[in-house]
Design a protein around this motif. Structure first.
Motif, short mmCIF file in Angstrom:
data_model
loop_
_atom_site.label_atom_id
_atom_site.label_comp_id
_atom_site.label_asym_id
_atom_site.label_seq_id
_atom_site.Cartn_x
_atom_site.Cartn_y
_atom_site.Cartn_z
N ALA A 96 0.83 -1.19 0.00
CA ALA A 96 0.00 0.00 0.00
C ALA A 96 0.87 1.24 0.00
CB ALA A 96 -0.92 0.00 1.22
N ALA A 97 0.33 2.31 -0.57
CA ALA A 97 1.02 3.60 -0.60
C ALA A 97 0.07 4.67 -0.08
CB ALA A 97 1.44 3.93 -2.02
N ASP A 98 0.62 5.55 0.75
CA ASP A 98 -0.20 6.62 1.29
C ASP A 98 0.63 7.89 1.45
OD1 ASP A 98 -3.08 6.82 2.61
OD2 ASP A 98 -1.69 8.09 3.73
N SER A 99 0.07 9.01 1.00
CA SER A 99 0.80 10.28 1.07
C SER A 99 0.57 11.01 2.39
CB SER A 99 0.36 11.18 -0.09
OG SER A 99 -1.02 11.43 -0.01
N ARG A 100 -0.38 10.49 3.23
CA ARG A 100 -0.80 11.25 4.40
C ARG A 100 -0.16 10.77 5.70
NH1 ARG A 100 -6.71 9.37 3.72
NH2 ARG A 100 -5.46 7.52 3.23
N PHE A 101 -0.14 9.46 5.90
CA PHE A 101 0.22 8.90 7.20
C PHE A 101 1.36 7.90 7.06
CE2 PHE A 101 -3.37 10.86 9.02
CZ PHE A 101 -4.45 10.66 8.17
N VAL A 102 2.28 7.94 8.02
CA VAL A 102 3.37 6.96 8.02
C VAL A 102 2.83 5.60 8.46
CG1 VAL A 102 5.63 6.34 8.92
CG2 VAL A 102 5.08 8.74 8.48
N VAL A 103 2.02 5.57 9.49
CA VAL A 103 1.33 4.33 9.86
C VAL A 103 0.10 4.28 8.96
CG1 VAL A 103 0.23 2.98 11.68
CG2 VAL A 103 2.19 4.44 12.21
N ILE A 104 0.20 3.51 7.93
CA ILE A 104 -0.79 3.57 6.86
C ILE A 104 -2.13 3.02 7.33
CG2 ILE A 104 -1.33 2.72 4.55
CD1 ILE A 104 1.65 2.88 3.94
N PRO A 105 -3.21 3.73 7.11
CA PRO A 105 -4.53 3.27 7.53
C PRO A 105 -5.08 2.19 6.60
CG PRO A 105 -4.73 5.31 6.34
CD PRO A 105 -3.25 5.03 6.45
N ASN A 106 -6.20 1.61 6.97
CA ASN A 106 -6.83 0.58 6.14
C ASN A 106 -7.44 1.15 4.86
OD1 ASN A 106 -6.12 -1.36 7.94
ND2 ASN A 106 -8.17 -1.72 8.73
N THR A 107 -7.36 2.45 4.72
CA THR A 107 -7.85 3.11 3.50
C THR A 107 -6.72 3.93 2.89
OG1 THR A 107 -8.65 4.91 4.88
CG2 THR A 107 -10.24 3.19 4.29
N PRO A 108 -5.70 3.28 2.39
CA PRO A 108 -4.58 4.03 1.81
C PRO A 108 -4.96 4.66 0.48
CG PRO A 108 -4.30 1.72 1.37
CD PRO A 108 -5.51 1.83 2.24
N ASN A 109 -4.08 5.51 -0.01
CA ASN A 109 -4.33 6.09 -1.32
C ASN A 109 -4.36 5.01 -2.40
OD1 ASN A 109 -2.18 8.82 -0.39
ND2 ASN A 109 -4.39 8.80 -0.39
N TYR A 110 -3.48 4.04 -2.29
CA TYR A 110 -3.35 3.02 -3.33
C TYR A 110 -3.07 1.65 -2.70
CZ TYR A 110 -2.66 7.13 -6.26
OH TYR A 110 -2.82 8.33 -6.88
N TRP A 111 -3.67 0.63 -3.32
CA TRP A 111 -3.40 -0.77 -2.99
C TRP A 111 -2.71 -1.44 -4.16
CZ3 TRP A 111 -3.79 -2.60 1.71
CH2 TRP A 111 -4.78 -2.16 2.59
N GLY A 112 -1.84 -2.39 -3.85
CA GLY A 112 -1.35 -3.28 -4.87
C GLY A 112 -2.17 -4.56 -4.88
N GLN A 113 -1.91 -5.40 -5.86
CA GLN A 113 -2.58 -6.71 -5.84
C GLN A 113 -1.87 -7.58 -4.82
OE1 GLN A 113 0.11 -6.58 -7.47
NE2 GLN A 113 0.89 -8.65 -7.62
N GLY A 114 -2.48 -8.61 -4.36
CA GLY A 114 -1.89 -9.42 -3.30
C GLY A 114 -0.94 -10.48 -3.83
N THR A 115 -0.12 -10.97 -2.91
CA THR A 115 0.74 -12.11 -3.19
C THR A 115 0.57 -13.10 -2.04
OG1 THR A 115 2.99 -12.82 -3.77
CG2 THR A 115 2.81 -11.05 -2.15
N GLN A 116 0.36 -14.37 -2.38
CA GLN A 116 0.05 -15.38 -1.38
C GLN A 116 1.31 -15.87 -0.68
OE1 GLN A 116 -3.11 -16.87 -0.45
NE2 GLN A 116 -1.82 -17.71 1.19
N VAL A 117 1.26 -15.88 0.64
CA VAL A 117 2.31 -16.48 1.46
C VAL A 117 1.69 -17.62 2.25
CG1 VAL A 117 3.89 -16.13 3.40
CG2 VAL A 117 3.66 -14.37 1.63
N THR A 118 2.22 -18.81 2.10
CA THR A 118 1.73 -19.97 2.82
C THR A 118 2.88 -20.60 3.60
OG1 THR A 118 0.10 -20.41 1.09
CG2 THR A 118 0.56 -22.19 2.64
N VAL A 119 2.68 -20.74 4.91
CA VAL A 119 3.70 -21.30 5.78
C VAL A 119 3.18 -22.62 6.31
CG1 VAL A 119 5.19 -20.92 7.78
CG2 VAL A 119 4.40 -18.97 6.41
N SER A 120 3.89 -23.69 5.98
CA SER A 120 3.45 -25.01 6.42
C SER A 120 4.13 -25.38 7.74
CB SER A 120 3.79 -26.04 5.35
OG SER A 120 5.18 -26.12 5.16
N SER A 121 3.41 -26.15 8.53
CA SER A 121 3.95 -26.54 9.85
C SER A 121 4.75 -27.82 9.77
CB SER A 121 2.81 -26.68 10.84
OG SER A 121 1.88 -27.63 10.37
#
Length: 121
Positions: A96-121
């Protein structure tokens, strides 16, 4: 800003991954950058963020000491180095990218698409 995340995958518990998020379209150094994640059945949550100048970083408690966020303004890229991964880190990770806040809120200016991380036990 267009954000393209990469680097996700399947890893065993205790392993490491490095996520990357490449930005284009606007001046990257004008934006605070961050990572969020969303596990199945859960809400999207803040993971880490880094200020425009890379001096200030913030992490959610559950990843402190294991994850490191960094950025390379010359390459328009933000990274998330994830070490000592746990099964509970399994999620889709979003940058995410945000021009307003360093601790980025759940409503940032921009989102990227996701990438899946799977951790097996």
């Amino acid at each position: 800003v267009q954000l393209q995340a990469s680097g996700g995958g399947l890893v065993q518990a205790g392993g490491s991954l490095r996520l990357s998020c490449a930005a284009s379209g606007r001046t990257f150094s004008n934006y605070n950058m961050g990572w969020f994640r969303q596990a199945p059945g859960k809400e999207r949550e803040f993971v880490a963020s880094i200020s425009r100048n890379p001096r200030n970083t913030y992490y959610t408690d559950s990843v402190k000491g294991r994850f490191t966020i960094s950025r390379d303004n010359a390459k328009n890229t933000v990274y998330l180095q994830m070490n000592s991964l746990k099964p509970e880190d399994t999620a889709v990770y979003y940058c995410a990218a945000d021009s307003r806040f360093v601790v980025i809120p759940n409503t940032p200016n921009y989102w990227g698409q996701g990438t899946q991380v799977t951790v097996s036990s």
